[in-house]
Motif scaffolding. Structure first.
Motif, PDB file in Angstrom:
ATOM      1  N   LYS A 160     -72.741  83.137 -35.551  1.00  0.00           N
ATOM      2  CA  LYS A 160     -73.887  82.811 -35.363  1.00  0.00           C
ATOM      3  C   LYS A 160     -73.655  81.458 -34.599  1.00  0.00           C
ATOM      4  N   SER A 161     -74.734  80.820 -33.974  1.00  0.00           N
ATOM      5  CA  SER A 161     -74.329  79.548 -33.164  1.00  0.00           C
ATOM      6  C   SER A 161     -74.041  78.566 -34.192  1.00  0.00           C
ATOM      7  N   THR A 162     -73.047  77.972 -33.638  1.00  0.00           N
ATOM      8  CA  THR A 162     -72.144  76.730 -34.717  1.00  0.00           C
ATOM      9  C   THR A 162     -73.363  75.579 -34.786  1.00  0.00           C
ATOM     10  N   THR A 163     -73.830  75.237 -33.534  1.00  0.00           N
ATOM     11  CA  THR A 163     -74.802  73.833 -33.769  1.00  0.00           C
ATOM     12  C   THR A 163     -76.109  74.277 -34.023  1.00  0.00           C
ATOM     13  N   ASP A 164     -76.588  75.456 -33.944  1.00  0.00           N
ATOM     14  CA  ASP A 164     -77.995  75.524 -34.060  1.00  0.00           C
ATOM     15  C   ASP A 164     -78.373  75.184 -35.634  1.00  0.00           C
ATOM     16  N   ALA A 165     -77.497  75.520 -36.445  1.00  0.00           N
ATOM     17  CA  ALA A 165     -77.609  74.945 -38.000  1.00  0.00           C
ATOM     18  C   ALA A 165     -78.257  73.679 -37.826  1.00  0.00           C
ATOM     19  N   GLY A 173     -58.611  79.258 -26.303  1.00  0.00           N
ATOM     20  CA  GLY A 173     -59.373  79.945 -25.162  1.00  0.00           C
ATOM     21  C   GLY A 173     -60.692  80.289 -25.937  1.00  0.00           C
ATOM     22  N   ARG A 174     -60.693  80.579 -27.276  1.00  0.00           N
ATOM     23  CA  ARG A 174     -62.075  80.874 -27.853  1.00  0.00           C
ATOM     24  C   ARG A 174     -62.778  79.608 -28.044  1.00  0.00           C
ATOM     25  N   LEU A 175     -61.955  78.513 -28.238  1.00  0.00           N
ATOM     26  CA  LEU A 175     -62.784  77.373 -28.418  1.00  0.00           C
ATOM     27  C   LEU A 175     -63.456  77.001 -27.264  1.00  0.00           C
ATOM     28  N   ALA A 176     -62.777  77.109 -26.031  1.00  0.00           N
ATOM     29  CA  ALA A 176     -63.285  77.039 -24.695  1.00  0.00           C
ATOM     30  C   ALA A 176     -64.686  77.815 -24.612  1.00  0.00           C
ATOM     31  N   GLN A 177     -64.656  79.150 -25.328  1.00  0.00           N
ATOM     32  CA  GLN A 177     -65.876  79.936 -25.065  1.00  0.00           C
ATOM     33  C   GLN A 177     -67.035  79.445 -25.926  1.00  0.00           C
ATOM     34  N   VAL A 178     -66.753  78.949 -27.063  1.00  0.00           N
ATOM     35  CA  VAL A 178     -67.773  78.361 -28.222  1.00  0.00           C
ATOM     36  C   VAL A 178     -68.249  77.114 -27.482  1.00  0.00           C
ATOM     37  N   LEU A 179     -67.549  76.432 -26.982  1.00  0.00           N
ATOM     38  CA  LEU A 179     -67.870  75.101 -26.351  1.00  0.00           C
ATOM     39  C   LEU A 179     -68.891  75.291 -25.110  1.00  0.00           C
ATOM     40  N   GLU A 180     -68.440  76.287 -24.498  1.00  0.00           N
ATOM     41  CA  GLU A 180     -69.233  76.836 -23.211  1.00  0.00           C
ATOM     42  C   GLU A 180     -70.812  77.120 -23.450  1.00  0.00           C
ATOM     43  N   GLU A 226     -72.087  76.485 -26.509  1.00  0.00           N
ATOM     44  CA  GLU A 226     -72.709  75.361 -27.207  1.00  0.00           C
ATOM     45  C   GLU A 226     -73.085  74.121 -26.554  1.00  0.00           C
ATOM     46  N   LYS A 227     -72.832  74.218 -24.953  1.00  0.00           N
ATOM     47  CA  LYS A 227     -72.866  73.087 -24.254  1.00  0.00           C
ATOM     48  C   LYS A 227     -74.262  72.325 -24.466  1.00  0.00           C
ATOM     49  N   GLU A 228     -74.924  72.851 -24.309  1.00  0.00           N
ATOM     50  CA  GLU A 228     -76.516  71.904 -24.216  1.00  0.00           C
ATOM     51  C   GLU A 228     -76.742  71.276 -25.700  1.00  0.00           C
ATOM     52  N   ASN A 229     -76.543  72.075 -26.675  1.00  0.00           N
ATOM     53  CA  ASN A 229     -76.943  71.527 -27.919  1.00  0.00           C
ATOM     54  C   ASN A 229     -75.950  70.331 -28.182  1.00  0.00           C
ATOM     55  N   LEU A 230     -74.553  70.711 -28.045  1.00  0.00           N
ATOM     56  CA  LEU A 230     -73.709  69.582 -28.092  1.00  0.00           C
ATOM     57  C   LEU A 230     -73.720  68.347 -27.469  1.00  0.00           C
ATOM     58  N   ALA A 231     -74.267  68.625 -26.295  1.00  0.00           N
ATOM     59  CA  ALA A 231     -74.676  67.295 -25.379  1.00  0.00           C
ATOM     60  C   ALA A 231     -75.807  66.529 -26.047  1.00  0.00           C
ATOM     61  N   SER A 243     -73.355  63.316 -21.118  1.00  0.00           N
ATOM     62  CA  SER A 243     -73.050  63.957 -22.310  1.00  0.00           C
ATOM     63  C   SER A 243     -72.455  65.359 -22.112  1.00  0.00           C
ATOM     64  N   LEU A 244     -73.275  66.005 -21.037  1.00  0.00           N
ATOM     65  CA  LEU A 244     -72.849  67.384 -20.584  1.00  0.00           C
ATOM     66  C   LEU A 244     -71.602  67.525 -19.929  1.00  0.00           C
ATOM     67  N   GLY A 245     -71.367  66.306 -19.277  1.00  0.00           N
ATOM     68  CA  GLY A 245     -69.976  65.890 -18.513  1.00  0.00           C
ATOM     69  C   GLY A 245     -68.870  65.870 -19.624  1.00  0.00           C
ATOM     70  N   GLU A 246     -69.287  65.275 -20.870  1.00  0.00           N
ATOM     71  CA  GLU A 246     -68.210  65.053 -21.808  1.00  0.00           C
ATOM     72  C   GLU A 246     -67.895  66.387 -22.256  1.00  0.00           C
ATOM     73  N   VAL A 247     -68.833  67.412 -22.529  1.00  0.00           N
ATOM     74  CA  VAL A 247     -68.442  68.628 -23.101  1.00  0.00           C
ATOM     75  C   VAL A 247     -67.607  69.458 -22.012  1.00  0.00           C
ATOM     76  N   GLN A 248     -68.191  69.255 -20.881  1.00  0.00           N
ATOM     77  CA  GLN A 248     -67.505  69.977 -19.715  1.00  0.00           C
ATOM     78  C   GLN A 248     -66.057  69.625 -19.689  1.00  0.00           C
ATOM     79  N   GLU A 249     -65.470  68.135 -20.054  1.00  0.00           N
ATOM     80  CA  GLU A 249     -64.405  67.765 -20.032  1.00  0.00           C
ATOM     81  C   GLU A 249     -63.409  68.266 -21.025  1.00  0.00           C
TER      82      GLU A 249
END
Ligand code: UN1
Length: 542
Positions: free
Chosen positions: A8-13, A93-100, A102-107, A121-127
Motif C-alpha cells: 500500500k502507499s506508504t505516505t497515503d496513510a 534499488g527498491r527504495l528508489a522505486q518507493v521514493l519515485e 511517493e515523490k509528490e506526497n513526500l514533497a 521539495s520535489l528536488g530534495e526527493v529527487q536528490e
C-alpha cells in the motif's frame, strides 16, 4: 508483481485521511527495530507557513529508547554486514522505486513541515532517488584493490569493511536529501543506522523511514528516533561507550566542534558538514544578465536557509553601481508566501522560531556593526506588509529579503552565518582584493565567481579556500554525485555524495596470502635486485 507494487502507499496513510487543507495531524512514532514505537514526551511539529496547522506530535527519545535502538542496530549489524553487497544494493534499488512512486506526497510533507517551495521539495526527493540509484549499483562495485607483493608467491589485497552502528544527526533545512546522503551509502557499505531526526522535521523523517521499511530493509538496519539537541547529546554518549562506531552530523560549527571532540576521544573520525558564509565574486567582466538572477536565487532561495547560500557578494568597483541597481530592481520583485497555497513564490517562511529570532536580531546588530541597510524590514505581518506577499503573513514566520552595503571584511556582518534571506554587498578594487575577501572568513564551504576571463577562473579555482566552487553559477545547488563538504570552519575534510563518501563509512582492510613453501619476510628476504645475500631464518637459528 514486485514487492514494491504490492504494498500500500506508504505516505497515503499520512495524507489521505485529511480534512484540513494541509493534511491530517500525524501521530508520530520512533522506528526502532522495525517497529513503530509511540514513545513519550511528545512535542509538536508546526507548519512554519501556517502555525495553526500542527503537522504532527512526535515522541522525544528517552534513555531507554536510545538503549533499545543501539542494541537493535548492533544486533542487525552482525547480519546486515554479511548480506552480499549487490543484495544490499537491491534493497536500495527498491527504495528508489518507493521514493519515485511517493515523490509528490513526500514533497508535500517536506513543504508542509519546513516551508520550502514544492519545486525545491520535489528536488530534495529527487536528490534522494539519484543517491539511491547511484548506490544501488555501487553494491556491485565497492571495489578493493589487488596489489603486487615484493615477495614471490604472495598476494596482497584490500577490502572495504563496514564500520558498525552509524549515528546520523541531521538538520531541518534539507531534511530529506541530506539524510539520504548519509544513510544510503552507510547501508550499501554494510553498516546499520540510527537516525536522530531534526526536531523541526520529524514528520519528513518518519515518512522517509517508512519508505525504507517498505523497501524491505531488515528490522534494526534503519532506526529513527526523534528529539532535540539533548537527545542527540545522549546518543553521543554511546560513542564513548564504544557502542556507536560512526557519527555523521550536519549542523552548526559550534556543535560540530563538540562532536569532533567526543569522537576524537574515541579515536573516531566523524563526518561533519557545518556552516558557511559563502562568497560570490562579481568581477568587472561578469555577464550581468546571468549573474543577477543567479545571485538572487543564490542569496534568497530557500529563504537563505542553505548552508551553501551566498553570504557576501564581492563586487569589482567598476561594475558595483550597475550590479547594485540591477540586483535591487530584481530583488524588489521577489514573491513570498505560503508555499502550499501560493504559486510561483521564491521562498516561504523561516523554518523555526529560533531562526526568526536570530534573523531579527541581526537587523539590530547589523546597523551597530556599521552596515547600511539598503532594504529589508524584518518580519512580514499585516502591520508590516510586504508588497509581493500572498496569503496571511501573520500565520507564519515570514521575513523580507534584506540587503546590506558598506560591509568590510572585519565586520560581524561579513563573518557570521545568519541563516536567513540576507546578504552583504562588498566593494573591492581588484581581483586580488576580491580573493582576499572571498577567503577572509572562518568558513570554507561553497564559493562562486562570475567572470568571462579563463585566466581568472583558473586563479580562482587554485586559490579559493572552499570545498566547492562554481564558475558562472550559484554557490548553491550541488549535484548528488559530486563530493559535498567544506574546509576550515565548514567541516573536518570528510565528504558526502558520490564515490568519495564511501571513505566515510568504510575502513580499509589489508590482507596478504603467502603461498610460498617457506617463511619469507617482507623487506628482509626481499630481493631488491642489488645482489646482496638475502638474510634467512636459518642464519638466526642453530
Ligand atoms: C545544506 O544546505 O545543508 O548544494 C545542503 C545545495 C544543496 C544541498 C545543501 N543541494 O545547495
Amino acid at each position: 508483481m514486485s514487492k514494491v507494487q504490492k504494498l500500500k502507499s506508504t505516505t497515503d496513510a499520512f495524507l489521505k485521511a485529511s480534512k484540513s487543507i494541509y493534511g491530517p495531524e500525524i501521530s508520530g512514532s520512533h522506528l526502532i527495530n522495525g517497529k513503530l514505537k509511540r514513545g513519550e514526551n511528545f512535542f509538536q511539529s508546526l507548519n512554519p507557513a501556517d502555525l495553526s496547522d500542527v503537522v504532527g506530535s512526535f515522541p522525544s527519545a528517552s534513555k531507554k529508547d536510545i538503549d533499545e535502538t543501539v542494541k537493535a542496530a548492533a544486533a542487525a549489524y552482525e547480519k546486515w554486514r554479511k548480506v552480499p553487497a549487490p543484495v544490499r544494493g537491491n534493497a536500495i534499488g527498491r527504495l528508489a522505486q518507493v521514493l519515485e512512486r511517493e515523490k509528490e506526497n513526500l514533497a508535500k510533507i517536506i513543504t508542509r513541515e519546513i516551508g520550502k517551495t514544492l519545486k525545491e521539495s520535489l528536488g530534495e526527493v529527487q536528490e534522494a532517488i539519484d543517491t539511491a540509484l547511484f548506490f544501488q549499483s555501487e553494491g556491485r562495485r565497492l571495489y578493493g584493490q589487488t596489489v603486487p607483493s615484493e615477495l614471490p608467491q604472495k598476494e596482497l589485497m584490500t577490502y572495504r569493511r563496514p564500520l558498525g552502528v552509524c549515528l546520523m544527526i541531521t538538520a531541518s533545512n534539507f531534511p530529506f536529501a541530506v539524510p539520504s546522503w548519509k544513510i544510503i551509502p552507510a547501508l550499501i557499505a554494510g553498516n546499520t543506522v540510527i537516525w536522530k531526526s531534526s526536531q523541526d522535521a520529524p514528520a519528513t523523517a518518519l515518512s522517509f523511514a517508512m519508505c525504507f521499511q517498505e523497501a524491505g530493509f531488515p528490522a534494526g538496519v534503519v532506526n529513527l528516533i526523534h528529539g532535540d539537541g539533548e537527545v542527540g547529546q545522549t546518543c553521543l554518549e554511546y560513542v564513548e561507550k564504544g557502542l556507536v562506531q560512526k557519527v555523521s552530523f550536519t549542523g552548526s560549527t559550534a556543535v560540530g566542534k563538540k562532536i569532533g571532540e567526543i569522537c576524537g576521544r574515541a579515536l573516531q573520525i566523524p563526518s561533519l558538514e557545518l556552516g558557511g558564509k559563502n562568497p560570490l565574486i562579481i568581477y568587472k567582466d561578469a555577464d550581468l544578465d546571468k549573474a543577477i538572477p543567479t545571485s538572487i536565487v543564490s542569496c534568497y532561495g530557500t529563504a537563505g536557509q542553505r548552508c551553501t547560500s551566498t553570504g557576501n557578494i564581492i563586487i569589482h568597483k567598476d561594475i558595483y553601481d550597475e550590479f547594485k541597481s540591477k540586483f535591487m530592481k530584481a530583488a524588489s520583485g521577489i514573491k513570498i508566501g505560503n508555499p502550499l497555497l501560493s504559486k510561483n513564490i521564491l521562498y516561504g517562511p523561516l523554518i523555526a522560531e529560533r531562526y526568526l529570532q536570530n534573523f531579527l536580531k541581526h537587523l539590530e546588530w547589523g546597523k551597530k556593526d556599521g552596515g547600511r541597510l539598503l532594504f529589508g524590514n524584518g518580519r512580514i505581518s499585516k502591520k508590516n506588509p510586504y508588497p509581493n506577499f500572498s496569503g496571511d503573513p501573520d500565520a507564519g514566520w515570514f521575513v523580507t529579503p534584506t540587503l546590506w552595503e558598506g560591509v568590510k571584511k572585519d565586520m560581524r556582518l561579513f563573518q557570521e552565518e545568519i541563516f536567513g534571506p540576507t546578504v552583504n554587498l562588498v566593494k573591492v578594487n581588484s581581483f586580488d582584493e576580491a580573493m582576499e575577501c572571498a577567503n577572509g572568513h572562518d568558513y570554507g564551504l561553497s564559493s562562486a565567481i562570475f567572470t568571462e576571463d579563463a585566466h581568472l577562473m583558473l586563479e580562482f579555482k587554485e586559490n579559493i579556500q572552499a570545498g566547492m566552487s562554481s564558475i558562472n553559477n550559484s554557490t548553491t545547488g550541488a549535484e548528488a554525485h559530486l563530493p559535498f563538504g567544506g574546509i576550515k570552519g565548514s567541516g573536518n575534510g570528510t565528504r558526502e555524495s558520490g564515490i568519495w563518501v564511501l571513505d566515510s563509512y568504510t575502513r580499509w582492510h589489508a590482507v596478504n596470502v603467502d603461498l610460498a613453501s617457506q617463511l619469507q619476510l617482507a623487506q628482509m628476504d626481499t630481493d631488491y635486485g642489488d645482489f646482496r645475500e638475502p638474510i634467512s631464518f636459518k642464519d638466526w637459528v642453530k
